[in-house]
Write a protein that holds these residues in place. Structure first.
Motif, PDB file in Angstrom:
ATOM      1  N   ASN A  46     -10.226  15.780 -22.391  1.00 22.84           N
ATOM      2  CA  ASN A  46      -8.795  15.963 -22.101  1.00 22.84           C
ATOM      3  C   ASN A  46      -8.526  15.797 -20.611  1.00 22.84           C
ATOM      4  O   ASN A  46      -9.373  16.120 -19.786  1.00 22.84           O
ATOM      5  N   GLN A  47      -7.324  15.322 -20.285  1.00 19.05           N
ATOM      6  CA  GLN A  47      -6.927  15.161 -18.885  1.00 19.05           C
ATOM      7  C   GLN A  47      -6.377  16.480 -18.356  1.00 19.05           C
ATOM      8  O   GLN A  47      -5.663  17.196 -19.055  1.00 19.05           O
ATOM      9  N   CYS A  48      -6.720  16.807 -17.113  1.00 17.22           N
ATOM     10  CA  CYS A  48      -6.169  17.996 -16.460  1.00 17.22           C
ATOM     11  C   CYS A  48      -4.770  17.675 -15.943  1.00 17.22           C
ATOM     12  O   CYS A  48      -4.568  16.657 -15.284  1.00 17.22           O
ATOM     13  N   THR A  49      -3.845  18.545 -16.266  1.00 24.05           N
ATOM     14  CA  THR A  49      -2.453  18.315 -15.874  1.00 24.05           C
ATOM     15  C   THR A  49      -1.895  19.456 -15.029  1.00 24.05           C
ATOM     16  O   THR A  49      -0.750  19.397 -14.608  1.00 24.05           O
ATOM     17  N   GLU A  50      -2.690  20.484 -14.775  1.00 24.16           N
ATOM     18  CA  GLU A  50      -2.220  21.636 -14.010  1.00 24.16           C
ATOM     19  C   GLU A  50      -3.187  21.940 -12.866  1.00 24.16           C
ATOM     20  O   GLU A  50      -4.345  21.552 -12.914  1.00 24.16           O
ATOM     21  N   GLY A  51      -2.680  22.653 -11.864  1.00 21.55           N
ATOM     22  CA  GLY A  51      -3.528  23.153 -10.795  1.00 21.55           C
ATOM     23  C   GLY A  51      -3.833  22.174  -9.678  1.00 21.55           C
ATOM     24  O   GLY A  51      -4.681  22.459  -8.834  1.00 21.55           O
ATOM     25  N   ILE A  52      -3.161  21.020  -9.651  1.00 26.47           N
ATOM     26  CA  ILE A  52      -3.395  20.060  -8.573  1.00 26.47           C
ATOM     27  C   ILE A  52      -2.665  20.566  -7.330  1.00 26.47           C
ATOM     28  O   ILE A  52      -1.451  20.731  -7.356  1.00 26.47           O
ATOM     29  N   PRO A  53      -3.388  20.857  -6.242  1.00 23.28           N
ATOM     30  CA  PRO A  53      -2.728  21.359  -5.033  1.00 23.28           C
ATOM     31  C   PRO A  53      -1.743  20.328  -4.474  1.00 23.28           C
ATOM     32  O   PRO A  53      -2.094  19.164  -4.326  1.00 23.28           O
ATOM     33  N   VAL A  54      -0.531  20.765  -4.194  1.00 17.07           N
ATOM     34  CA  VAL A  54       0.501  19.838  -3.712  1.00 17.07           C
ATOM     35  C   VAL A  54       1.182  20.299  -2.430  1.00 17.07           C
ATOM     36  O   VAL A  54       2.171  19.719  -2.026  1.00 17.07           O
ATOM     37  N   ASP A  55       0.658  21.328  -1.778  1.00 13.36           N
ATOM     38  CA  ASP A  55       1.274  21.819  -0.546  1.00 13.36           C
ATOM     39  C   ASP A  55       1.145  20.785   0.564  1.00 13.36           C
ATOM     40  O   ASP A  55       0.252  19.930   0.542  1.00 13.36           O
ATOM     41  N   SER A  56       2.024  20.870   1.566  1.00 11.57           N
ATOM     42  CA  SER A  56       2.046  19.874   2.632  1.00 11.57           C
ATOM     43  C   SER A  56       0.806  19.900   3.521  1.00 11.57           C
ATOM     44  O   SER A  56       0.511  18.917   4.186  1.00 11.57           O
ATOM     45  N   VAL A 108      -2.346  20.189   2.448  1.00  7.79           N
ATOM     46  CA  VAL A 108      -3.539  19.675   1.773  1.00  7.79           C
ATOM     47  C   VAL A 108      -3.310  18.258   1.270  1.00  7.79           C
ATOM     48  O   VAL A 108      -2.176  17.838   1.048  1.00  7.79           O
ATOM     49  N   SER A 109      -4.403  17.542   1.106  1.00 12.59           N
ATOM     50  CA  SER A 109      -4.340  16.157   0.666  1.00 12.59           C
ATOM     51  C   SER A 109      -5.413  15.921  -0.393  1.00 12.59           C
ATOM     52  O   SER A 109      -6.554  15.605  -0.072  1.00 12.59           O
ATOM     53  N   PRO A 110      -5.049  16.083  -1.692  1.00 10.73           N
ATOM     54  CA  PRO A 110      -6.044  15.825  -2.735  1.00 10.73           C
ATOM     55  C   PRO A 110      -6.307  14.329  -2.877  1.00 10.73           C
ATOM     56  O   PRO A 110      -5.430  13.507  -2.622  1.00 10.73           O
ATOM     57  N   GLU A 111      -7.527  13.970  -3.264  1.00 12.09           N
ATOM     58  CA  GLU A 111      -7.832  12.574  -3.552  1.00 12.09           C
ATOM     59  C   GLU A 111      -6.927  12.103  -4.679  1.00 12.09           C
ATOM     60  O   GLU A 111      -6.508  12.886  -5.531  1.00 12.09           O
ATOM     61  N   ALA A 112      -6.652  10.812  -4.715  1.00  8.51           N
ATOM     62  CA  ALA A 112      -5.839  10.248  -5.798  1.00  8.51           C
ATOM     63  C   ALA A 112      -6.484  10.557  -7.146  1.00  8.51           C
ATOM     64  O   ALA A 112      -5.794  10.761  -8.144  1.00  8.51           O
ATOM     65  N   ALA A 113      -7.804  10.629  -7.178  1.00  7.86           N
ATOM     66  CA  ALA A 113      -8.527  10.891  -8.428  1.00  7.86           C
ATOM     67  C   ALA A 113      -8.188  12.256  -9.018  1.00  7.86           C
ATOM     68  O   ALA A 113      -8.344  12.456 -10.225  1.00  7.86           O
ATOM     69  N   CYS A 119     -13.044  16.417  -8.071  1.00 10.75           N
ATOM     70  CA  CYS A 119     -12.424  15.669  -6.981  1.00 10.75           C
ATOM     71  C   CYS A 119     -12.448  16.552  -5.738  1.00 10.75           C
ATOM     72  O   CYS A 119     -12.679  17.746  -5.819  1.00 10.75           O
ATOM     73  N   THR A 120     -12.180  15.929  -4.595  1.00  9.52           N
ATOM     74  CA  THR A 120     -12.189  16.643  -3.321  1.00  9.52           C
ATOM     75  C   THR A 120     -10.765  16.826  -2.817  1.00  9.52           C
ATOM     76  O   THR A 120      -9.957  15.897  -2.870  1.00  9.52           O
ATOM     77  N   VAL A 121     -10.481  18.027  -2.329  1.00 12.52           N
ATOM     78  CA  VAL A 121      -9.194  18.320  -1.698  1.00 12.52           C
ATOM     79  C   VAL A 121      -9.500  18.660  -0.245  1.00 12.52           C
ATOM     80  O   VAL A 121     -10.361  19.492   0.034  1.00 12.52           O
TER      81      VAL A 121
END
Length: 140
Positions: free
Chosen positions: A56-66, A68-73, A83-85
């Motif tokens: 299953n694909q993860c759809t929650e918990g992706i950090p989006v604050d200004s 931090v910069s999560p990888e596109a992956a 993935c790396t944040v």
């Protein structure tokens, strides 16, 4: 019966020769088709065909604050992938690894990021004043 992380067995523990048990998908995986029966053989091993399980694909918990910069992956991970944040441009701090959990959410420790502060300007020309002390990266 030893299976990889995508599968779950029910009723296989303690099965005797000729007895069957059910194999389906573990949490975080979607069954395509039907669960499969495995049979305990006289040799003491099981025989059967694994079902098709899709992560299953993860759809929650992706950090989006200004800060931090999560990888596109991070936006397309499936169960068990990582993935790396890291800190966004203009911020400093260490990076952190997030893992797509079986619950459908990314799990990890958010990096602690601090705003970069521009160094004080040293006037090359005597008598020129400035007000740049403590100005953050990108601020005017």
């Amino acid at each position: 019966l030893v299976l990889d992380e995508a599968y779950r067995a029910s009723g296989c523990g303690g099965a005797a020769t000729g007895e069957s048990c059910l194999v389906d998908c573990a949490d975080g995986w979607t069954l395509q088709g039907s669960a499969r029966m495995y049979e305990c053989q006289a040799s003491g091993s099981f025989s059967g065909t694994l079902p098709t399980c899709v992560a299953n694909q993860c759809t929650e918990g992706i950090p989006v604050d200004s800060d931090v910069s999560p990888e596109a992956a991070c936006s397309s991970l499936t169960t068990g992938q990582t993935c790396t944040v890291q800190c966004a441009d203009g911020y400093t701090g260490s990076s952190s690894t997030f893992t797509c959990s079986s619950s459908g959410a990314l799990v990890g420790d958010r990096p602690v990021c601090s705003e970069l502060i521009c160094p004080d300007l040293t006037s090359a020309v005597t008598g020129v004043a400035h007000s740049c002390e403590g100005v953050g990266f990108g601020d005017k």
